[in-house]
Design a protein around this motif. Structure first.
Motif, short mmCIF file in Angstrom:
data_model
loop_
_atom_site.label_atom_id
_atom_site.label_comp_id
_atom_site.label_asym_id
_atom_site.label_seq_id
_atom_site.Cartn_x
_atom_site.Cartn_y
_atom_site.Cartn_z
N ILE A 5 0.83 -1.21 0.00
CA ILE A 5 0.00 0.00 0.00
C ILE A 5 0.86 1.26 0.00
O ILE A 5 0.51 2.27 -0.63
CB ILE A 5 -0.95 0.01 1.22
CG1 ILE A 5 -1.78 -1.28 1.25
CG2 ILE A 5 -1.85 1.23 1.18
CD1 ILE A 5 -2.63 -1.51 0.02
N ALA A 8 1.54 2.54 -3.41
CA ALA A 8 0.35 2.55 -4.26
C ALA A 8 0.46 3.53 -5.42
O ALA A 8 -0.03 3.26 -6.53
CB ALA A 8 -0.88 2.89 -3.41
N THR A 213 -3.85 0.90 6.30
CA THR A 213 -2.68 0.50 5.51
C THR A 213 -2.08 -0.80 6.03
O THR A 213 -1.78 -1.72 5.24
CB THR A 213 -1.61 1.61 5.54
OG1 THR A 213 -2.15 2.79 4.95
CG2 THR A 213 -0.36 1.19 4.77
N ASP A 217 -1.98 -4.39 4.10
CA ASP A 217 -0.68 -5.03 3.83
C ASP A 217 -0.64 -6.44 4.40
O ASP A 217 -0.15 -7.37 3.74
CB ASP A 217 0.45 -4.19 4.44
CG ASP A 217 0.88 -3.04 3.54
OD1 ASP A 217 0.63 -3.13 2.33
OD2 ASP A 217 1.46 -2.07 4.04
N SER A 271 -7.13 -2.89 -3.42
CA SER A 271 -6.77 -2.73 -2.00
C SER A 271 -6.33 -1.30 -1.67
O SER A 271 -6.80 -0.73 -0.68
CB SER A 271 -5.68 -3.74 -1.62
OG SER A 271 -6.15 -5.05 -1.83
N PRO A 272 -5.44 -0.68 -2.46
CA PRO A 272 -5.12 0.73 -2.21
C PRO A 272 -6.34 1.65 -2.29
O PRO A 272 -6.43 2.62 -1.52
CB PRO A 272 -4.10 1.06 -3.30
CG PRO A 272 -3.46 -0.24 -3.62
CD PRO A 272 -4.57 -1.26 -3.49
N VAL A 275 -8.15 1.37 0.99
CA VAL A 275 -7.42 2.12 2.02
C VAL A 275 -7.69 3.61 1.88
O VAL A 275 -7.96 4.31 2.87
CB VAL A 275 -5.90 1.83 1.94
CG1 VAL A 275 -5.13 2.77 2.86
CG2 VAL A 275 -5.61 0.38 2.29
#
Length: 289
Positions: A5, A8, A213, A217, A271-272, A275
């Protein structure tokens, strides 16, 4: 624990670079739509035995450089071309008779394909995608939360744009199997993303005081081997099909691009995005408080 992350911006920049280049080609040169979209002629010959496809292709390309050819059941030869008149078909037939010793009944079919079919197909594909996106958003919002759904849809848009960009950059012909491949890619990609999101949700229950984050991760580290192994297994199979079964290459090739891109987006895009949405929601709550 992998630090994904934190980097990113690099992953997103790489994707944006490909998409921007692809969009540039789309707006300047356009996609290379094939006979299924532009209309043309479809001709099928039955050679009655196995034949040298490369030699047949050389003959066809003299009369129609844009022609797309396929073999069916190793004895039938299919030609799709936008500029193949009846006279050209007869001339090709004459050369086939001379070079391959085929009879007068080898021409199995000759059909004209209207461009309206491609337009109708495109409209239905967009409708199918829209319905699929809405249903997936509702499902993910119910099973997880709306932030997961938004992040997943961003990743799906990414996969479609990357696949389109590759086709635009390399001027690859887009036909009806491409539409079917895109719909397949969407289904595969969302499945991989949900696996990762499910782990993020589980870890969030036990890491309440941990930042989004770190949760992402840790979840990506735990699911990375599963994602890579599943993707490699699928890709090996599809690449083998692409190499050894030429008749389905128009379907299998975009699948190769889309599945590889889908695995990438599930890890480095979805995923980023979750977040980022999570942090944005937290900041909004702090400001309101």
């Amino acid at each position: 624990m992998l630090k994904i992350i934190e980097h990113a911006k690099i992953w997103i920049a790489l994707s944006l670079a490909v998409i921007v280049i692809g969009l540039g080609f789309m707006f300047t040169r356009g996609l290379n739509f094939g006979i299924d979209f532009k209309g043309g002629t479809q001709v099928v010959f039955n050679f009655g035995k196995e034949f040298d496809k490369a030699a047949a292709d050389n003959i066809v390309k003299k009369y129609s450089p844009e022609a797309v050819t396929n073999t069916v059941n190793s004895t039938e030869y299919e030609i799709k071309a936008p500029d193949l008149s009846s006279q050209k078909v007869n001339e090709i037939y004459d050369e086939f008779k001379k070079d391959f010793k085929i009879g007068d009944k080898a021409l199995v079919s000759q059909n004209e394909i209207g461009a309206s079919i491609g337009k109708e197909l495109t409209q239905k594909a967009f409708i199918a995608l829209a319905i699929a996106f809405v249903c997936m958003l509702i499902y993910i919002a119910i099973r997880f939360e709306i932030k997961f759904g938004i992040a997943a849809l961003i990743a799906l848009f990414h996969d479609i744009l990357i696949t389109l960009s590759v086709y635009a950059i390399f001027n690859i012909t887009v036909n009806s199997p491409f539409i079917a491949a895109i719909l397949t890619i969407v289904g595969y990609s969302i499945n991989d993303t949900i696996v990762i999101f499910d782990r993020i949700r589980e870890n969030s229950k036990f890491m309440r005081r941990t930042s989004p984050t770190e949760i992402a991760d840790k979840s990506l580290t735990q699911t990375m081997s599963r994602s890579i192994n599943t993707t490699l297994t699928t890709l090996i199979t599809i690449i083998a099909v692409n190499i050894f079964v030429p008749t389905v290459r128009e379907f299998s090739f975009p699948l190769i691009i889309g599945i590889a891109t889908g695995a990438y987006s599930s890890i480095f895009i979805a995923s980023p995005m979750w977040v980022w949405l999570q942090k944005k929601g937290t900041k909004k709550k702090v400001v309101e408080a």
